[in-house]
Motif scaffolding. Structure first.
Motif, short mmCIF file in Angstrom:
data_model
loop_
_atom_site.label_atom_id
_atom_site.label_comp_id
_atom_site.label_asym_id
_atom_site.label_seq_id
_atom_site.Cartn_x
_atom_site.Cartn_y
_atom_site.Cartn_z
N GLY A 27 19.32 48.21 30.81
CA GLY A 27 20.64 48.23 31.40
C GLY A 27 20.87 46.90 31.65
N GLU A 28 20.31 45.84 31.63
CA GLU A 28 20.65 44.31 31.92
C GLU A 28 21.14 43.80 30.52
OE1 GLU A 28 17.40 42.47 33.57
OE2 GLU A 28 17.29 43.98 35.55
N ASP A 29 21.88 42.81 30.74
CA ASP A 29 22.43 42.19 29.77
C ASP A 29 21.54 41.13 29.07
OD1 ASP A 29 25.18 43.19 30.04
OD2 ASP A 29 25.83 41.57 31.55
N ASP A 30 20.60 40.44 29.68
CA ASP A 30 19.52 39.44 29.19
C ASP A 30 18.48 40.25 29.11
OD1 ASP A 30 18.09 37.37 28.27
OD2 ASP A 30 18.13 36.57 30.22
N HIS A 31 17.77 40.39 27.72
CA HIS A 31 16.53 41.07 27.71
C HIS A 31 15.53 40.18 27.41
CE1 HIS A 31 18.68 45.03 25.95
NE2 HIS A 31 18.66 45.07 27.43
N GLY A 32 15.95 38.76 27.42
CA GLY A 32 14.72 37.65 27.26
C GLY A 32 14.17 37.77 25.99
N VAL A 33 14.91 38.26 24.93
CA VAL A 33 14.31 38.18 23.54
C VAL A 33 13.55 36.89 22.97
CG1 VAL A 33 14.88 38.93 21.26
CG2 VAL A 33 16.11 40.02 23.03
N GLU A 34 12.27 36.98 22.66
CA GLU A 34 11.53 35.79 22.02
C GLU A 34 11.11 36.43 20.60
OE1 GLU A 34 8.35 34.74 24.48
OE2 GLU A 34 9.35 35.38 26.16
N ILE A 35 10.79 35.45 19.88
CA ILE A 35 10.42 35.95 18.51
C ILE A 35 8.81 35.47 18.47
CG2 ILE A 35 10.54 35.59 15.91
CD1 ILE A 35 12.64 36.85 17.20
N LYS A 36 8.01 36.42 18.13
CA LYS A 36 6.61 36.14 18.04
C LYS A 36 6.22 35.57 16.72
CE LYS A 36 5.26 40.36 19.00
NZ LYS A 36 4.60 41.70 19.35
N ASP A 37 4.90 35.20 16.40
CA ASP A 37 4.32 34.34 15.42
C ASP A 37 4.59 35.12 14.27
OD1 ASP A 37 3.63 32.15 17.14
OD2 ASP A 37 1.60 32.82 16.96
N ASP A 38 4.58 36.53 14.45
CA ASP A 38 4.82 37.46 13.01
C ASP A 38 6.21 37.61 12.77
OD1 ASP A 38 5.30 39.15 15.19
OD2 ASP A 38 3.96 40.47 14.73
#
Length: 260
Positions: A27-38
């Motif tokens: 429900g929050e605006d910031d999901h803290g998205v990162e991109i993993k090595d794969d």
């Protein structure tokens, strides 16, 4: 509780609590998205759900292999006869796109085979559970008691149309070719798209007839759904050999498979 088994109750409690935590972040605006090595995405929800589940499963004293856990050498985990296989948030792309089709998956593996599975879809508030030899069930409105429980597969009337479920994020030419090959025996085919392990659960429930997967998946993506589908009397086999999928291999990448 569906199965009078303390380990099962711990797993159910773990997925429900993880689901609540995921919904808070959803429900929050910031999901803290990162991109993993794969190159796959990772969010704060994946991490938070992982730690909620690890805390609960610690009560069982069984080892845990989780997508978001530390890397465990095959030399060590190959000694595990019985352990938990966990995907804290299956369908991270669906989570980010906010279509609601993501799940929390926990499976109990014994001697390379899934014997119990718990799959929870937080947005839908639907809980799929299965234990081989004891049956499979769908709990609707899992956060509301008393539970509304339906045994799987559902008793559907005869379907003249073959219902094929595919990935919302990973439809490819091989899948299309496979479906085209079915048309000789099944002129009428209905294609349905779903995200995450909900595709496997649709076959277990009788809401779809077949799920062909000709794309990469990891063991934690499928283990819980595999247990549910087995408990419902269905099968999940390698597309090439027809053998049942195995778990805790040295390479945790699944072969292509068919659920029916």
């Amino acid at each position: 509780m569906l199965f009078k088994d303390p380990i099962f109750e711990i797993a159910v409690n773990a997925v429900l609590l993880a689901g609540k935590k995921i919904l808070e972040i959803y429900g929050e605006d910031d999901h803290g998205v990162e991109i993993k090595d794969d190159q796959s995405p990772l969010t704060r929800a994946d991490k938070a759900a992982h730690w909620v589940i690890m805390d609960k499963l610690e009560l069982t004293a069984l080892p845990v292999l989780s997508e978001e856990g530390r890397s465990i050498l095959f030399a060590d985990r190959s000694k595990w006869r019985r352990f938990w296989m966990v995907d804290p948030l299956d369908g991270t792309k669906e989570f980010i796109s906010k279509n609601g089709e993501f799940t929390v998956n926990i499976a109990l593996i014994e001697d390379g085979k899934p014997v119990m599975g718990v799959v929870y879809a937080p947005v839908l508030d639907e809980l799929y559970v299965g234990a081989v030899g004891k049956g499979a069930f769908l709990v609707k409105h899992a956060l509301v008691e008393p539970w509304e429980i339906e045994e799987l597969p559902k008793s559907n009337e005869f379907q003249s149309v073959l219902r094929v479920v595919g990935s919302r994020s990973h439809m490819n030419d091989e899948t299309v070719a496979f479906v085209d090959g079915l048309r000789g025996e099944h002129p009428e085919i209905e294609m349905v798209q779903r995200g995450s392990s909900l595709k496997i659960c649709m076959v277990a429930a009788g809401d779809a007839d077949i799920y062909p997967r000709f794309g990469p998946t990891m063991e934690w993506d499928t283990a819980a759904g595999h247990a549910v589908v087995k408990a419902a009397g269905k099968s999940m086999v390698e597309a090439e050999s027809g053998k049942e999928l195995r778990y805790n291999k040295e390479d945790l990448l699944n072969p292509y498979f068919i659920v029916r």
